[in-house]
Design a protein around this motif. Structure first.
Motif, PDB file in Angstrom:
ATOM      1  N   SER A  48      72.005 -26.094 -63.402  1.00 57.56           N
ATOM      2  CA  SER A  48      71.969 -26.099 -61.926  1.00 57.56           C
ATOM      3  C   SER A  48      70.942 -27.103 -61.433  1.00 57.56           C
ATOM      4  O   SER A  48      71.150 -27.789 -60.421  1.00 57.56           O
ATOM      5  CB  SER A  48      71.612 -24.707 -61.391  1.00 57.56           C
ATOM      6  N   LEU A  51      72.456 -30.510 -61.513  1.00 60.96           N
ATOM      7  CA  LEU A  51      73.428 -30.669 -60.436  1.00 60.96           C
ATOM      8  C   LEU A  51      72.721 -30.906 -59.093  1.00 60.96           C
ATOM      9  O   LEU A  51      73.131 -31.763 -58.308  1.00 60.96           O
ATOM     10  CB  LEU A  51      74.311 -29.419 -60.366  1.00 60.96           C
ATOM     11  N   ILE A  54      71.534 -34.434 -58.982  1.00 57.69           N
ATOM     12  CA  ILE A  54      72.625 -35.382 -58.712  1.00 57.69           C
ATOM     13  C   ILE A  54      72.961 -35.362 -57.225  1.00 57.69           C
ATOM     14  O   ILE A  54      73.216 -36.400 -56.611  1.00 57.69           O
ATOM     15  CB  ILE A  54      73.875 -35.054 -59.571  1.00 57.69           C
ATOM     16  N   ALA A  55      72.910 -34.163 -56.621  1.00 54.92           N
ATOM     17  CA  ALA A  55      73.225 -34.027 -55.192  1.00 54.92           C
ATOM     18  C   ALA A  55      72.102 -34.547 -54.307  1.00 54.92           C
ATOM     19  O   ALA A  55      72.263 -34.626 -53.088  1.00 54.92           O
ATOM     20  CB  ALA A  55      73.509 -32.564 -54.869  1.00 54.92           C
ATOM     21  N   ILE A  79      79.444 -36.056 -50.664  1.00 53.81           N
ATOM     22  CA  ILE A  79      79.873 -35.295 -51.836  1.00 53.81           C
ATOM     23  C   ILE A  79      80.311 -33.920 -51.358  1.00 53.81           C
ATOM     24  O   ILE A  79      80.031 -33.516 -50.233  1.00 53.81           O
ATOM     25  CB  ILE A  79      78.747 -35.133 -52.885  1.00 53.81           C
ATOM     26  N   ILE A  81      80.192 -29.799 -52.529  1.00 55.66           N
ATOM     27  CA  ILE A  81      79.511 -28.901 -53.464  1.00 55.66           C
ATOM     28  C   ILE A  81      80.124 -27.514 -53.358  1.00 55.66           C
ATOM     29  O   ILE A  81      80.387 -27.020 -52.256  1.00 55.66           O
ATOM     30  CB  ILE A  81      77.995 -28.796 -53.164  1.00 55.66           C
ATOM     31  N   LEU A 156      83.181 -37.431 -54.804  1.00 55.65           N
ATOM     32  CA  LEU A 156      82.529 -36.677 -55.882  1.00 55.65           C
ATOM     33  C   LEU A 156      82.366 -35.213 -55.475  1.00 55.65           C
ATOM     34  O   LEU A 156      81.893 -34.914 -54.376  1.00 55.65           O
ATOM     35  CB  LEU A 156      81.151 -37.286 -56.167  1.00 55.65           C
ATOM     36  N   LEU A 158      80.775 -31.540 -56.860  1.00 53.44           N
ATOM     37  CA  LEU A 158      79.923 -30.850 -57.830  1.00 53.44           C
ATOM     38  C   LEU A 158      80.185 -29.351 -57.721  1.00 53.44           C
ATOM     39  O   LEU A 158      80.164 -28.797 -56.617  1.00 53.44           O
ATOM     40  CB  LEU A 158      78.442 -31.134 -57.535  1.00 53.44           C
ATOM     41  N   ASP A 160      79.105 -25.536 -59.313  1.00 55.85           N
ATOM     42  CA  ASP A 160      78.191 -24.771 -60.164  1.00 55.85           C
ATOM     43  C   ASP A 160      78.761 -23.372 -60.369  1.00 55.85           C
ATOM     44  O   ASP A 160      78.702 -22.547 -59.454  1.00 55.85           O
ATOM     45  CB  ASP A 160      76.816 -24.700 -59.504  1.00 55.85           C
ATOM     46  N   ILE A 190      82.300 -32.766 -61.387  1.00 58.35           N
ATOM     47  CA  ILE A 190      81.375 -32.273 -62.407  1.00 58.35           C
ATOM     48  C   ILE A 190      81.307 -30.769 -62.233  1.00 58.35           C
ATOM     49  O   ILE A 190      80.929 -30.267 -61.173  1.00 58.35           O
ATOM     50  CB  ILE A 190      79.971 -32.887 -62.279  1.00 58.35           C
TER      51      ILE A 190
END
Ligand SMILES: Nc1ncnc2c1ncn2[C@@H]1O[C@H](COP(=O)(O)OP(=O)(O)OP(=O)(O)O)[C@@H](O)[C@H]1O
Ligand SMILES: [Mg+2]
Length: 255
Positions: A48, A51, A54-55, A79, A81, A156, A158, A160, A190
């Motif tokens: 996490s 991630l 990256i964010a 992005i 999430i 992109l 992401l 989790d 991802i």
């Protein structure tokens, strides 16, 4: 193929008492544009944290991360999430939740509403646009969260543990929903997960992380055909890949 995300020598140590916690790294990772990468690793290995870095929501202790060729210096807006839980706001209906991004960014609703409705339709929620989250099952709430992450068309996404809080049957259903959404939209994804089978079923490449401090111990290509139907997941090759990852974790005393 161009690289969507480049992680170079990234590491994170949290200052903590009595001793700092070295969460993960140093770690290098390349994610090709349009690919689906799954990150699997034991609890607490820094998934996490990575991630969030990256964010652009958390600063690293070392290294550099680039998204779309640009160094990440602060929260990224382009992005999507998806978090594990508490994803929807109860005071908005389903459509309102999907359009939350638009409202927060001051984009006129009308610009994104057709896309929001189309996304909801694609995950079987067309009849639920005016329902509130508490009127939905957990799986339906999570599907709404997928739509919200995609509505502004980010290159992109992401995720989790997006399926972590769901029962096994709903999880299986949502895996195929997720794969279908990805195949249709061509995003770079991802996905962080504890689920080895989930990672192999969904990803083009599975990145296996060691216990804390997390480091990449293996990257495994998944050359199985898509969509990854029940038949594909019953093939010997699928089980061989799952077994390979399980043995890796066993060698770290994790499974
Ligand atoms: N804000 C924080 N302050 C201090 N330590 C933190 C913080 N966030 C995470 N950690 C520590 O960093 C390590 C990695 O945490 P992280 O949440 O990234 O793990 P994870 O791999 O996502 O685990 P899980 O699979 O259980 O979600 C853990 O030891 C955690 O205690
Ligand atoms: Mg986590």
């Amino acid at each position: 193929m161009s690289v969507a995300v480049e992680v170079r020598g990234a590491a994170k140590t949290f200052p903590a008492s009595p001793a700092p916690v070295h969460a993960f790294g140093p770690l290098d990772l390349d994610v090709a544009a349009g690919s689906f990468v799954a990150i699997v690793g034991p609890s607490g290995c820094g998934k996490s944290t990575l991630l969030l870095m990256i964010a652009g929501l958390l600063d690293g202790s070392a290294g550099e991360i680039r998204v779309g060729g640009r160094p990440v210096r602060g929260p990224l807006t382009e992005i999507g999430i998806v978090f594990q839980s508490h994803v929807l706001v109860d005071w908005r209906d389903v459509l309102g939740n999907v359009l939350l991004q638009a409202d927060l960014r001051g984009i006129p609703r009308a610009a994104l509403e057709p896309r929001a409705r189309e996304l909801l339709r694609s995950v079987g929620l067309d009849g639920f646009a005016t329902r509130r989250p508490y009127e939905l099952s957990g799986g339906m709430q999570q599907r709404t969260a997928f739509c919200r992450a995609l509505v502004h068309d980010p290159p992109l996404v992401l995720m989790d543990e997006p399926l972590g809080a769901l029962d096994a049957m709903t999880r299986e259903q949502l895996r195929s929903d997720l794969e279908r959404l990805w195949m249709r939209t061509g995003k770079t994804v991802i996905l962080v997960t504890h689920g080895i089978e989930e990672a192999v079923q969904l990803a083009d490449r599975v990145v296996v992380i060691s216990p804390r401090p997390g480091r990449i111990v293996r990257e495994i290509e998944v050359p199985l055909p898509r969509p990854r139907t029940l038949e594909v997941c019953e093939q010997a090759e699928f089980h061989a890949l799952v077994g390979e990852i399980r043995r890796l974790f066993a060698s770290y005393g994790v499974v």
